[in-house]
Design a protein around this motif. Structure first.
Motif, short mmCIF file in Angstrom:
data_model
loop_
_atom_site.label_atom_id
_atom_site.label_comp_id
_atom_site.label_asym_id
_atom_site.label_seq_id
_atom_site.Cartn_x
_atom_site.Cartn_y
_atom_site.Cartn_z
N ALA A 171 12.72 13.53 3.25
CA ALA A 171 12.09 11.87 3.18
C ALA A 171 10.70 11.87 3.01
O ALA A 171 10.17 10.89 2.62
CB ALA A 171 12.64 11.17 4.53
N HIS A 172 9.74 13.23 3.49
CA HIS A 172 8.48 13.00 3.28
C HIS A 172 7.92 13.74 2.21
O HIS A 172 6.77 14.16 2.17
CB HIS A 172 7.63 13.72 4.51
CG HIS A 172 8.01 12.61 5.69
ND1 HIS A 172 9.03 12.67 6.72
CD2 HIS A 172 7.19 11.49 6.22
CE1 HIS A 172 9.14 11.75 7.47
NE2 HIS A 172 7.88 11.22 7.19
N HIS A 173 8.93 14.26 1.13
CA HIS A 173 8.33 14.66 -0.12
C HIS A 173 7.33 13.62 -0.97
O HIS A 173 7.63 12.51 -0.52
CB HIS A 173 9.57 15.31 -1.17
CG HIS A 173 9.22 15.52 -2.20
ND1 HIS A 173 8.83 15.01 -3.15
CD2 HIS A 173 9.32 17.17 -2.68
CE1 HIS A 173 8.54 15.81 -4.50
NE2 HIS A 173 8.77 17.05 -4.04
N ARG A 174 6.40 14.22 -1.49
CA ARG A 174 5.32 13.49 -2.18
C ARG A 174 5.90 12.19 -3.05
O ARG A 174 5.31 11.17 -3.03
CB ARG A 174 4.31 14.18 -2.81
CG ARG A 174 4.70 14.94 -4.10
CD ARG A 174 3.46 15.71 -4.72
NE ARG A 174 2.83 16.52 -3.80
CZ ARG A 174 3.07 17.96 -3.59
NH1 ARG A 174 4.00 18.33 -4.29
NH2 ARG A 174 2.42 18.48 -2.93
N ASP A 179 6.68 6.19 -3.21
CA ASP A 179 7.59 5.21 -3.18
C ASP A 179 7.27 4.12 -1.94
O ASP A 179 6.96 3.21 -2.09
CB ASP A 179 9.09 5.58 -3.31
CG ASP A 179 9.35 6.04 -4.90
OD1 ASP A 179 8.68 6.05 -5.87
OD2 ASP A 179 10.29 6.57 -4.72
N ARG A 180 7.05 4.86 -0.92
CA ARG A 180 6.99 3.98 0.29
C ARG A 180 5.54 3.66 0.46
O ARG A 180 5.22 2.39 0.85
CB ARG A 180 7.27 4.86 1.46
CG ARG A 180 8.68 5.17 1.63
CD ARG A 180 8.94 5.72 3.30
NE ARG A 180 8.46 6.85 3.43
CZ ARG A 180 9.04 8.06 3.44
NH1 ARG A 180 10.06 7.96 2.68
NH2 ARG A 180 8.33 8.95 3.60
N ILE A 181 4.36 4.27 -0.18
CA ILE A 181 3.03 3.92 -0.24
C ILE A 181 3.27 2.60 -1.16
O ILE A 181 2.30 1.53 -0.80
CB ILE A 181 2.01 4.84 -0.76
CG1 ILE A 181 1.92 5.95 0.16
CG2 ILE A 181 0.84 4.39 -1.48
CD1 ILE A 181 1.18 7.25 -0.41
N GLU A 182 3.53 2.62 -2.56
CA GLU A 182 3.64 1.40 -3.32
C GLU A 182 4.25 0.11 -2.55
O GLU A 182 3.95 -0.93 -2.77
CB GLU A 182 4.32 1.75 -4.63
CG GLU A 182 3.48 2.66 -5.60
CD GLU A 182 2.08 2.46 -5.68
OE1 GLU A 182 1.71 1.18 -5.83
OE2 GLU A 182 1.32 3.36 -5.40
#
Length: 256
Positions: A171-174, A179-182
């Motif tokens: 779940a913490h793959h770049r 996606d979570r950053i955006e």
């Protein structure tokens, strides 16, 4: 000269590893592992720092702790760097108004460290976060909020170099983190949907310094039923309002 720099880096790593285990302390083996050092090297450095008061050891348990000199140095540095007193009333208010556990965290390099915790009235609490715990940027809602609003070049460098999947899963793959950053940039606040401990959710909002850089974060944690939509949007809006007001107060006090 390079050797001296290497020693300083190792000492810094050991002190950070120690801080993650306070107040219980930890053995030489555990500290060496967390700092990425051989046990004999860690023991030698910890012992040397003990003579300077930078570390301390419980002779009964053998566990290492941060030393009294760290406390004294911290007091001196707090006048310039410590924003916790400015943030304390905000954290208390968030816990009181929401019933959840509220936190204030600071960026330290490529990590966040939790500085304040205040529990709300809701009887079921998350214990993922506590004062002193560190996470890499992008892990937990505070770290995701800070990472999401970094300068794009710095953000890209971090995403290129960091390997979060080994410790925190796919779940913490770049790509998924991007996606979570955006999503965080669109919403203004970050959401951790139980990615560290299933069922324990977090919401975080960045707090900015006078240059507009995310240096700190406010966050809330709780069970999924309490932090899922539609209440999630209400809590996110509250966090953003408090984070904006706290940014102003910290900058008025001249914290760096």
């Amino acid at each position: 000269m390079d050797g001296a720099i290497d020693v300083v880096g190792r000492v810094g790593g050991l002190l950070r590893a120690l801080s993650a285990h306070e107040p219980a302390g930890a053995s030489t083996t555990v500290i060496a592992r967390d700092a990425g050092l051989a046990r004999p090297t860690a023991h030698r450095l910890l012992s040397s720092m003990r003579s300077e008061g930078l570390t301390d050891r419980d002779d009964a348990s053998g566990n290492w702790h941060l030393g009294p000199e760290i406390y004294l140095l911290g007091l001196v540095a707090s006048g310039r760097h410590d924003a916790t007193e400015t943030a304390r009333s905000t954290v208390r208010r968030l816990a009181h108004e929401t019933g959840e556990s509220a936190f204030f965290s600071a960026r330290r390099g490529d990590e966040t460290v939790c500085l304040l915790r205040e529990d709300g009235s809701f009887p079921i609490r998350s214990h993922v976060l506590h004062e002193g715990i560190r996470f890499p940027l992008g892990v937990a809602s505070a770290g995701l909020a800070i990472l999401s609003f970094l300068d794009r070049r710095e953000q890209s460098r971090y995403l290129r170099d960091a390997d979060l999947t080994t410790a925190y899963g796919d779940a913490h793959h770049r790509d998924r983190l991007t996606d979570r950053i955006e999503r965080t940039r669109r919403n203004g606040y970050a959401v951790n949907p139980g990615l560290i401990v299933p069922g324990s959710w977090g919401i975080g909002a960045a707090v900015f310094d006078r240059q507009g850089s995310p240096r700190w974060a406010l966050s809330l944690t709780g069970i999924e039923a309490r932090l899922a939509p539609p209440r999630q949007q209400q809590l996110g809006k509250l966090l953003l309002s408090e984070a904006h007001a706290l940014s102003q107060r910290i900058n008025e006090h001249g914290r760096e």
